[in-house]
Design an enzyme around this catalytic site. Structure first.
Site, PDB file in Angstrom:
ATOM      1  N   HIS A 120       0.871  -1.180   0.000  1.00  0.00           N
ATOM      2  CA  HIS A 120       0.000   0.000   0.000  1.00  0.00           C
ATOM      3  C   HIS A 120       0.909   1.232   0.000  1.00  0.00           C
ATOM      4  O   HIS A 120       2.039   1.172   0.507  1.00  0.00           O
ATOM      5  CB  HIS A 120      -0.828  -0.061   1.291  1.00  0.00           C
ATOM      6  CG  HIS A 120      -1.886   0.966   1.438  1.00  0.00           C
ATOM      7  ND1 HIS A 120      -1.619   2.248   1.849  1.00  0.00           N
ATOM      8  CD2 HIS A 120      -3.234   0.912   1.258  1.00  0.00           C
ATOM      9  CE1 HIS A 120      -2.747   2.939   1.921  1.00  0.00           C
ATOM     10  NE2 HIS A 120      -3.747   2.149   1.561  1.00  0.00           N
ATOM     11  N   ASP A 197       3.391  -4.501   8.133  1.00  0.00           N
ATOM     12  CA  ASP A 197       2.198  -3.673   8.001  1.00  0.00           C
ATOM     13  C   ASP A 197       0.986  -4.602   8.159  1.00  0.00           C
ATOM     14  O   ASP A 197       0.656  -5.364   7.257  1.00  0.00           O
ATOM     15  CB  ASP A 197       2.214  -2.997   6.623  1.00  0.00           C
ATOM     16  CG  ASP A 197       0.912  -2.258   6.338  1.00  0.00           C
ATOM     17  OD1 ASP A 197       0.002  -2.266   7.195  1.00  0.00           O
ATOM     18  OD2 ASP A 197       0.803  -1.681   5.239  1.00  0.00           O
ATOM     19  N   GLN A 200      -4.292  -4.703   7.150  1.00  0.00           N
ATOM     20  CA  GLN A 200      -5.350  -5.626   6.713  1.00  0.00           C
ATOM     21  C   GLN A 200      -5.316  -6.925   7.510  1.00  0.00           C
ATOM     22  O   GLN A 200      -6.355  -7.473   7.868  1.00  0.00           O
ATOM     23  CB  GLN A 200      -5.204  -5.958   5.216  1.00  0.00           C
ATOM     24  CG  GLN A 200      -5.409  -4.775   4.279  1.00  0.00           C
ATOM     25  CD  GLN A 200      -6.841  -4.233   4.305  1.00  0.00           C
ATOM     26  OE1 GLN A 200      -7.797  -4.947   4.625  1.00  0.00           O
ATOM     27  NE2 GLN A 200      -6.991  -2.966   3.962  1.00  0.00           N
ATOM     28  N   LYS A 223     -10.094  -0.172  10.945  1.00  0.00           N
ATOM     29  CA  LYS A 223     -10.324  -1.353  10.103  1.00  0.00           C
ATOM     30  C   LYS A 223     -10.662  -2.570  10.970  1.00  0.00           C
ATOM     31  O   LYS A 223     -11.113  -3.591  10.495  1.00  0.00           O
ATOM     32  CB  LYS A 223      -9.086  -1.664   9.261  1.00  0.00           C
ATOM     33  CG  LYS A 223      -8.809  -0.620   8.193  1.00  0.00           C
ATOM     34  CD  LYS A 223      -7.685  -1.076   7.296  1.00  0.00           C
ATOM     35  CE  LYS A 223      -7.048   0.049   6.508  1.00  0.00           C
ATOM     36  NZ  LYS A 223      -7.870   0.572   5.435  1.00  0.00           N
ATOM     37  N   CYS A 359      -4.808   2.582  -3.576  1.00  0.00           N
ATOM     38  CA  CYS A 359      -3.557   3.073  -2.972  1.00  0.00           C
ATOM     39  C   CYS A 359      -2.411   2.089  -3.184  1.00  0.00           C
ATOM     40  O   CYS A 359      -1.587   1.864  -2.280  1.00  0.00           O
ATOM     41  CB  CYS A 359      -3.725   3.354  -1.483  1.00  0.00           C
ATOM     42  SG  CYS A 359      -4.930   4.616  -1.163  1.00  0.00           S
TER      43      CYS A 359
HETATM   44  C1  LIG Z   1      -2.196  -2.739   3.637  1.00  0.00           C
HETATM   45  C2  LIG Z   1      -2.490  -1.361   4.146  1.00  0.00           C
HETATM   46  N1  LIG Z   1      -1.541  -0.678   4.776  1.00  0.00           N
HETATM   47  C3  LIG Z   1      -1.745   0.553   5.278  1.00  0.00           C
HETATM   48  C4  LIG Z   1      -2.964   1.163   5.158  1.00  0.00           C
HETATM   49  C5  LIG Z   1      -3.164   2.525   5.732  1.00  0.00           C
HETATM   50  O1  LIG Z   1      -4.080   2.480   6.768  1.00  0.00           O
HETATM   51  P1  LIG Z   1      -4.694   3.841   7.373  1.00  0.00           P
HETATM   52  O2  LIG Z   1      -5.309   4.562   6.204  1.00  0.00           O
HETATM   53  O3  LIG Z   1      -5.701   3.373   8.346  1.00  0.00           O
HETATM   54  O4  LIG Z   1      -3.588   4.606   7.976  1.00  0.00           O
HETATM   55  C6  LIG Z   1      -4.001   0.498   4.499  1.00  0.00           C
HETATM   56  C7  LIG Z   1      -5.316   1.131   4.317  1.00  0.00           C
HETATM   57  O5  LIG Z   1      -6.102   0.742   3.493  1.00  0.00           O
HETATM   58  C8  LIG Z   1      -3.771  -0.805   3.991  1.00  0.00           C
HETATM   59  O6  LIG Z   1      -4.718  -1.497   3.380  1.00  0.00           O
END
Ligand SMILES: Cc1ncc(COP(=O)(O)O)c(C=O)c1O
Length: 401
Positions: A120, A197, A200, A223, A359
């Site tokens: 992402h 990370d 998800q 999430k 993203c």
């Molecule tokens: C794999 C992954 N990493 C990071 C993020 C970023 O999360 P946040 O927007 O809650 O900071 C997302 C958000 O969709 C994501 O799917």
């Protein structure tokens, strides 16, 4: 047998959307919240708010106790060694930016940061920026056809110049669990720090960070069926000590003079200013809610729905799934159909799915598409949500093809 979620009634947002004729299939973007979480937010505000860590008065002590109890619950939930390893941030993105800034002093020109091709933007741009600031090399691990990090190439690309490995547990596009343990072990054997990370991944199942063996792990409360504006940053104790302070202000200091200050260590040293108090307290309720669920029943329900989703999608001509998703979501394109047009027709029929680059622009480019539709599931979805989605998809494709 039709799959019906026994937990749907816990989520007033789902019931409200039902009444509005909206079918919510976008939980990978953000999830609905259980009533217990809404009750906690209301109780905090209606019961008399107070700031944390600074007041001796009763409301202040009460807020601090509730706030700190979330740190303990998060540590238990992630199987951290202690609550001191949990830092509150405003989300996974902020946690990753904190790490990119906090670790900057450890890098010298020519050092390598390794990520995967499936990241992402939140786990790509902070490293891209850091690499530019410090003349580092950003190495991108290639994926197999299914969407896994290619283990042989990873073994070759993670070497003595690697200072950091930062990879996602579950891609928000490909829906695959990466086999992280051997990868993290290999990186640590090369002397690199490791970041996972879990934005998800954290949502699906329980996670044992000691067993996973990462130095840092990030995720977002919103999430995870919790309030937004709150994130968790786990850091192994020794790894947290490597981080330089990144924001300066109240509550992250011990002694302050006009010309110098002595700073606190993590976690409080990384939490300058008033934190998202209500959100952190309500995240505690979220973790209570998740902890009392029958994890095997949730996993079976989600797997059943995911299976129905995949089988249904496979039945369409020209359907292309991105990767081979294993859980919770599926991203797809249909030959000859613009995903923006398809999303528009689904939206018009009350189907809340996501369209676009999710993203993850470089990943989509690598897969040769510039947009895709993503259907994602939460524990509150019923099979009937998917039936409504497929009925709407049939109609939309009839119009577009
Ligand atoms: C794999 C992954 N990493 C990071 C993020 C970023 O999360 P946040 O927007 O809650 O900071 C997302 C958000 O969709 C994501 O799917």
């Amino acid at each position: 047998m039709t799959l019906i979620s026994p937990w749907r009634a816990d989520f007033p947002g789902m019931l409200a959307l039902d009444k509005e004729g909206q079918t919510y299939l976008d939980s990978a973007a953000t999830a609905q919240k259980p009533q217990a979480v809404l009750d906690t937010l209301l109780a905090y505000y209606a019961g008399g708010v107070a700031n944390v860590h600074r007041a001796q008065h009763l409301p202040g002590e009460r807020a601090t106790r509730a706030f700190e109890s979330t740190r303990e619950k998060a540590a238990r939930w992630l199987n951290a060694v202690s609550a001191e390893e949990i830092v509150f941030t405003r989300g996974a993105t902020e946690s990753l930016n904190l790490l990119a800034y906090g670790l900057e002093h450890l890098f010298s020109a020519g050092d390598e940061i390794v990520i995967s091709a499936a990241e992402h933007h939140a786990n790509l741009l902070p490293w891209q920026q850091l690499a530019a600031r410090k003349a580092l090399k950003l190495v991108v691990l290639p994926l197999t056809e299914q969407g896994d990090i290619d283990p042989q190439q990873a073994a070759a690309l993670i070497g003595p110049r690697t200072r950091l490995l930062a990879v996602s547990q579950l891609s928000n596009v490909l829906g695959r669990w990466q086999s992280l343990e051997p990868l993290l072990l290999h990186a640590r054997n090369q002397g690199a720090l490791t970041i996972v990370d879990g934005a998800q991944g954290a949502v699906h199942g329980r996670h044992d960070l000691q067993a996973l063996g990462c130095d840092f792990y990030v995720c977002s409360s919103h999430k995870l069926y919790g309030p937004d504006g709150v994130g968790l940053l786990y850091g192994r104790r020794s790894a947290l000590q490597c981080l330089q302070h990144w924001q300066f202000g109240g509550e992250m200091v011990q002694q302050v003079d006009y010309h110098q200050a002595s700073l606190r260590s993590a976690p409080l040293g990384l939490e300058a200013g008033t934190p998202p108090v209500s959100g952190v307290i309500a995240l505690g309720t979220t973790l209570d809610y998740l902890s009392q669920l029958d994890a095997a029943a949730v996993a079976a329900h989600e797997a059943g729905l995911h299976n129905i989703l995949l089988q249904g999608l496979h039945g369409y001509d020209g359907m292309r799934l991105l990767g081979e998703p294993q859980t919770a979501l599926a991203c797809f394109t249909v030959e000859g159909v613009h995903s923006g047009d398809l999303a528009h027709l689904l939206t018009e029929q009350g189907i809340a799915v996501r369209a676009g680059h999710h993203c993850a622009m470089p990943l989509l480019k690598r897969l040769g598409v510039n947009g895709a539709i993503r259907v994602s599931l939460g524990l509150y979805n019923d099979q009937s949500d998917l039936q409504r989605f497929f009925t709407a998809l049939d109609k939309a494709l009839e119009l577009l093809q």
